[in-house]
Structure formats: structure tokens, C-alpha cells
Design an enzyme around this catalytic site. Structure first.
Site, mmCIF file in Angstrom:
data_model
loop_
_atom_site.group_PDB
_atom_site.id
_atom_site.type_symbol
_atom_site.label_atom_id
_atom_site.label_comp_id
_atom_site.label_asym_id
_atom_site.label_seq_id
_atom_site.Cartn_x
_atom_site.Cartn_y
_atom_site.Cartn_z
ATOM 1 N N ARG A 140 1.170 -1.438 0.080
ATOM 2 C CA ARG A 140 -0.314 0.348 0.244
ATOM 3 C C ARG A 140 0.622 1.150 0.174
ATOM 4 N NH1 ARG A 140 -2.051 -3.835 -1.365
ATOM 5 N NH2 ARG A 140 -4.452 -4.337 -0.207
ATOM 6 N N SER A 211 -11.601 -1.250 3.727
ATOM 7 C CA SER A 211 -10.852 -1.519 4.569
ATOM 8 C C SER A 211 -10.233 -0.642 4.892
ATOM 9 C CB SER A 211 -9.682 -2.665 4.050
ATOM 10 O OG SER A 211 -10.109 -3.295 3.332
ATOM 11 N N GLU A 313 -5.706 2.665 6.302
ATOM 12 C CA GLU A 313 -5.699 2.901 4.836
ATOM 13 C C GLU A 313 -6.436 3.777 4.348
ATOM 14 O OE1 GLU A 313 -6.428 -0.286 1.481
ATOM 15 O OE2 GLU A 313 -5.689 -0.896 3.190
#
Length: 318
Positions: A140, A211, A313
């Protein structure tokens, strides 16, 4: 403010009024949490299109506009029998943001197929083509997310897809979902979509940003210590370089959150989705501060119980 092509983007970047204002470039906005109203100019790309740059016996190279919806790109590739992104089906957002975020699911990441990324420097106005290595991809993470780097706006992403399928099925319950199906790219895409729809809320009726936390990457030694007390704690390869302190593993954030008792828990207008502990949902009426405070309570509980830090995130916009 939306721009239709690269020339219009350059005109905006060079505009004196724009340079004096605070600005925020967004994609579809599915991964953003606004804590306050944004006092500045919001930019959005309308650059679309999927072009075949190269076509060989083994692979095809696609040049994709940053504003193309990511799942439309996956559907396009699968319909033509091109492999590499089928596991990334039904991930919300646009292609430019997908490349910046290095989206991933079911053992695949977009960086696995990225050849290069075209972007404009917001300070020098210069166009640069980043090779995959120059994008500095990690979990990420990419070059474009580092605050110390000059800000760049992605306009196109080049993906190299394979004509001979190479399936990745050993992650989550994907193989189990395909047990009664004849293996094909379409079958994998359908299975991924089914799994995601069964465990994720419909954002049209229940607000969420997907998420909320990244899966923490911890030292192997710390994981082994935790597993003495939690023998069923799952883990996955971290794809992180070994350091002087040893190897690393990735632990599912959802498992940690669920063990802290948050799955299905609700406080006021905010809660954790009953089917997936990694999802924070807005039951209606919550503002950004309320959601951020609830997320902080989750992080605090995980840190106290496991000694593991959760990193959002979701990107907070102050």
C-alpha cells in the site's frame, strides 16, 4: 475542478490563482475521510481510455487513463483473456489512484503488472514517466505517497498483462470458492466478486471506505512471541526485505480487531461491520471526527492487547 486532458491539466497547474491556493487531487474518493471541510481547490481527472500500446504472442501492454474506473479495466482485461488483474476485481476507485495506492487483494497487487506510470510534477510542471522500479512500490505504498517528494499527478498507467493465465488461488478462501467451477479468468473474477459482496457492505446503503486499516507488518520474532499466547494467529508473507532484526510477517488487521471485541460493535453513528472487522461503517449521521475517534479507539485497543500498531489505509483530509 475537472480537467479533460494533459494540456488542460498544465493550464490549471500554471494558473497563478491555482498556485496560490491549497489543492487536493482526488480520484473517486472512496478511500478518503474528510475530518473538516477542505479549504482549497479539489482537482479530478477526466482522462479516460484504454489503448493497446504493444501486442505480442505472450503479452499485451495497455495504456490506461487515470480516470478509468478500476473494475471496468479488470472486466475489460478478463473479457479478452488477459491475465494479471482478475484477483483485483470489484476494488472501488479509479486507475490512477489504484497505481498510487498499490491496491491489492487475494495475493495480487497492481504493481505486479505495472510497467510504468505517467505523471506531472505539480511544482515544475514537467511530465515524467516512472518505471516500475522508480515507483518504489511496497505494501500500500508508492513514491507518490511520500510527503518529502514533489507532488505528482498521475495521468496514465501502463499495465503489462499476460495472454497465458497464471492463476493465484492460495489466498483467503478463493480456491474454495472455485471448487465447483471450471477454472478460467472469468471464474476467478466471479469468485472474487462473490466473496467481496458477501463480506463487504454495499456503500449505496451503508457508508464505508473499505478496509480502514492496513494489515500490520511485524518482525517474525514478535509474531512468534504473540503466537505463544495466540496459537491461532494467522500470518502471511510480508514481501519485505529482511533487516538486521530478522524477517517480517503480515498479520491480518481484521483478526486483531475482532479479537479485541470490535466486530459488529457500534458506538453512536459509527460501528464495525458485522461480517468483516476491518470495515468501519457509518450508520448515518456520523461526521469525520466521530469516525476518526472510533478508529483511534480500535487502534488503542489493538496496541494495548497485542503491542501492534495499526496504520489507517484510509487517507484523512484535514
Amino acid at each position: 475542478m475537472e480537467y479533460a486532458d494533459e494540456n488542460e491539466l498544465i493550464r490549471i497547474l500554471r494558473d497563478e490563482y491555482f498556485q496560490e491556493c491549497k489543492s487536493l487531487h482526488i480520484g473517486e474518493g472512496s478511500n478518503l475521510l474528510f475530518i473538516n471541510d477542505f479549504d482549497g481547490i479539489v482537482l479530478h481527472s477526466a482522462i479516460r481510455g484504454i489503448e493497446e500500446e504493444e501486442d505480442s504472442d505472450n503479452s499485451v501492454l495497455l495504456r490506461i487513463g487515470a480516470a478509468e474506473r478500476w473494475d471496468d479495466v479488470v472486466a475489460f482485461a478478463v473479457s479478452r483473456g488477459w491475465s494479471g488483474i482478475e484477483n483485483l476485481s470489484l476494488i472501488p476507485g479509479e486507475t490512477g489512484a489504484a497505481a498510487i495506492q498499490n491496491i491489492g487483494a487475494y495475493g495480487s497487487e497492481i504493481c505486479d503488472v505495472i510497467e510504468s506510470v505517467e505523471a506531472y510534477n505539480q511544482i515544475t510542471f514537467e511530465k515524467r514517466i516512472f518505471s516500475k522500479a522508480e515507483c518504489e512500490y511496497g505494501y500500500r505504498h508508492s513514491y507518490f505517497k511520500v510527503p518529502e517528494h514533489d507532488p505528482h499527478i498521475v495521468t496514465h498507467v501502463l499495465l503489462r498483462l499476460q495472454k497465458k493465465p497464471c492463476y493465484r488461488l492460495d489466498y483467503g478462501n478463493l480456491r474454495e470458492a472455485l471448487a465447483d467451477s471450471q477454472l478460467s479468468l472469468s471464474a476467478v473474477r466471479d469468485a472474487v466478486i462473490s466473496i467481496r459482496q458477501n463480506k463487504l457492505p454495499d456503500t449505496a446503503t451503508l457508508g464505508s471506505a473499505g478496509s480502514f486499516f492496513m494489515n500490520p507488518v511485524i518482525p517474525q520474532s514478535q509474531f512468534e512471541e504473540l503466537r505463544v499466547h495466540y496459537p491461532d494467529m494467522p500470518s502471511y508473507p510480508a514481501n519485505t526485505a529482511t533487516s538486521s532484526s530478522g524477517a517480517f510477517v503480515k498479520v491480518p488487521a481484521g483478526w486483531l480487531i475482532e479479537r479485541c471485541g470490535f466486530k459488529g460493535k457500534r458506538e453512536g453513528h459509527v460501528g464495525v461491520y458485522e461480517k468483516q472487522a476491518l470495515i468501519i461503517v457509518n450508520h448515518g449521521g456520523a461526521d469525520g471526527n466521530e469516525i476518526a475517534a472510533f478508529a483511534a479507539s480500535i487502534s488503542d485497543a489493538v496496541l494495548v492487547r497485542f503491542g501492534v500498531t495499526l496504520i489507517p489505509e484510509v487517507k484523512y483530509i484535514q
